[in-house]
Write a protein that holds these residues in place. Structure first.
Motif, PDB file in Angstrom:
ATOM      1  N   LEU A 120      -1.047   6.427 -13.930  1.00 23.00           N
ATOM      2  CA  LEU A 120      -1.870   7.517 -14.479  1.00 23.00           C
ATOM      3  C   LEU A 120      -2.236   8.540 -13.413  1.00 23.00           C
ATOM      4  N   GLY A 121      -1.819   8.279 -12.187  1.00 15.50           N
ATOM      5  CA  GLY A 121      -2.123   9.201 -11.097  1.00 15.50           C
ATOM      6  C   GLY A 121      -3.543   9.070 -10.591  1.00 15.50           C
ATOM      7  N   VAL A 122      -4.141   7.891 -10.793  1.00 11.59           N
ATOM      8  CA  VAL A 122      -5.529   7.665 -10.369  1.00 11.59           C
ATOM      9  C   VAL A 122      -5.544   6.754  -9.145  1.00 11.59           C
ATOM     10  N   ARG A 123      -6.084   7.251  -8.069  1.00  8.88           N
ATOM     11  CA  ARG A 123      -6.297   6.439  -6.865  1.00  8.88           C
ATOM     12  C   ARG A 123      -7.732   6.707  -6.428  1.00  8.88           C
ATOM     13  N   ASP A 124      -8.615   5.880  -6.942  1.00 10.01           N
ATOM     14  CA  ASP A 124     -10.051   6.122  -6.783  1.00 10.01           C
ATOM     15  C   ASP A 124     -10.761   4.791  -6.579  1.00 10.01           C
ATOM     16  N   VAL A 158     -12.376  10.104 -15.737  1.00  7.01           N
ATOM     17  CA  VAL A 158     -12.002   9.956 -17.147  1.00  7.01           C
ATOM     18  C   VAL A 158     -10.504   9.693 -17.287  1.00  7.01           C
ATOM     19  N   LYS A 159      -9.744  10.209 -16.365  1.00  6.83           N
ATOM     20  CA  LYS A 159      -8.292  10.015 -16.364  1.00  6.83           C
ATOM     21  C   LYS A 159      -7.912   8.533 -16.287  1.00  6.83           C
ATOM     22  N   ALA A 160      -8.825   7.719 -15.780  1.00 11.19           N
ATOM     23  CA  ALA A 160      -8.552   6.292 -15.620  1.00 11.19           C
ATOM     24  C   ALA A 160      -8.851   5.491 -16.887  1.00 11.19           C
ATOM     25  N   TYR A 161      -9.594   6.056 -17.808  1.00  9.26           N
ATOM     26  CA  TYR A 161     -10.069   5.305 -18.969  1.00  9.26           C
ATOM     27  C   TYR A 161      -8.962   4.641 -19.797  1.00  9.26           C
ATOM     28  N   LYS A 217     -14.502   8.509 -25.178  1.00 13.56           N
ATOM     29  CA  LYS A 217     -14.200   8.481 -23.742  1.00 13.56           C
ATOM     30  C   LYS A 217     -15.107   7.493 -22.996  1.00 13.56           C
ATOM     31  N   THR A 218     -15.055   6.251 -23.502  1.00 13.87           N
ATOM     32  CA  THR A 218     -15.785   5.151 -22.870  1.00 13.87           C
ATOM     33  C   THR A 218     -14.819   3.970 -22.751  1.00 13.87           C
ATOM     34  N   TYR A 219     -15.221   2.976 -21.979  1.00 11.57           N
ATOM     35  CA  TYR A 219     -14.384   1.770 -21.892  1.00 11.57           C
ATOM     36  C   TYR A 219     -15.235   0.511 -21.968  1.00 11.57           C
TER      37      TYR A 219
END
Length: 222
Positions: free
Chosen positions: A82-86, A171-174, A220-222
């Motif tokens: 997803l392009g998430v590195r956080d 949010v991109k990681a959700y 937009k929650t998990y």
């Protein structure tokens, strides 16, 4: 032998020489496209290999370690696609992966019992005076349900911890964390049947799961 094939396959993928096998080919494409981290693939393979001896987990920490090196590693890879590195997303993934591993162990228990096998953490079983034979026989006494309560509670704690800092997670990681919908559904249902893991309702598919997934995605929650 099977694990060695995948270990060699991953080595080949990262040397741009994947084996002529459909899954390995697609993995190679994903690695090239998303720059996926080799370590997570190797952790999954190594942990699965350690787990091939079909023995119960000695304690809840051992189950969590297995989940961390399999379910969580897979979530880390999903985040990378997803392009998430956080760091906050990684922290959430760590707890969600552990919850997923614990719930998977619980869900599979009735099936495993039909094969005369029990993988639930031994320390919790001993604490409540429950033997593996009690599960294999499908007993539903309070002390058996207490074992399930303690294990399910640990999964719930991990989910709550993951959500406690959700505002810091991109949010991109959700989408990587929508597996929590199924985890919540199972934990809610096992609570409704007073932690009787053999209750027939727990083996049925949840028809509302797609709706809950849509709502979680919309909010937009998990």
């Amino acid at each position: 032998m099977r694990m060695q094939f995948w270990r060699d396959a991953v080595e080949g993928i990262y040397c741009d020489n994947p084996p002529h096998q459909p899954i390995a080919t697609e993995l190679w494409r994903a690695v090239k496209r998303h720059n996926l981290t080799k370590m997570w693939f190797m952790k999954i393979i190594d942990e699965r290999e350690k787990n091939l001896d079909d023995r119960a987990y000695r304690n809840i920490q051992e189950l969590e370690k297995y989940a961390e090196n399999t379910q969580t590693a897979l979530l880390y890879l999903t985040l990378e696609t997803l392009g998430v590195r956080d760091v906050h997303a990684d922290h959430a993934a760590s707890h969600i992966g552990k919850a997923q591993g614990i719930v998977t162990c619980l869900r599979a228990t009735p099936y495993h019992c039909t094969r005369q096998k029990v993988f639930l953490p031994m320390d919790i079983c001993i604490l409540h005076g429950v033997s593996q034979e009690d599960f294999i026989r499908g007993k539903q006494e309070k002390n058996v349900r207490d074992v399930i309560y303690d294990i399910a509670s640990q999964a719930h704690i991990h989910l709550e911890h993951a959500r406690s800092f959700s505002k810091k997670v991109p949010v991109k990681a959700y989408p990587a964390f929508f597996c929590t919908v199924a985890l919540d559904d199972y934990l809610c249902n096992v609570r409704k049947v007073d932690f009787n893991i053999f209750h027939p309702s727990l083996q049925r598919k949840s028809t509302l799961l797609p709706l809950h997934l849509y709502i979680r995605s919309w909010k937009k929650t998990y």
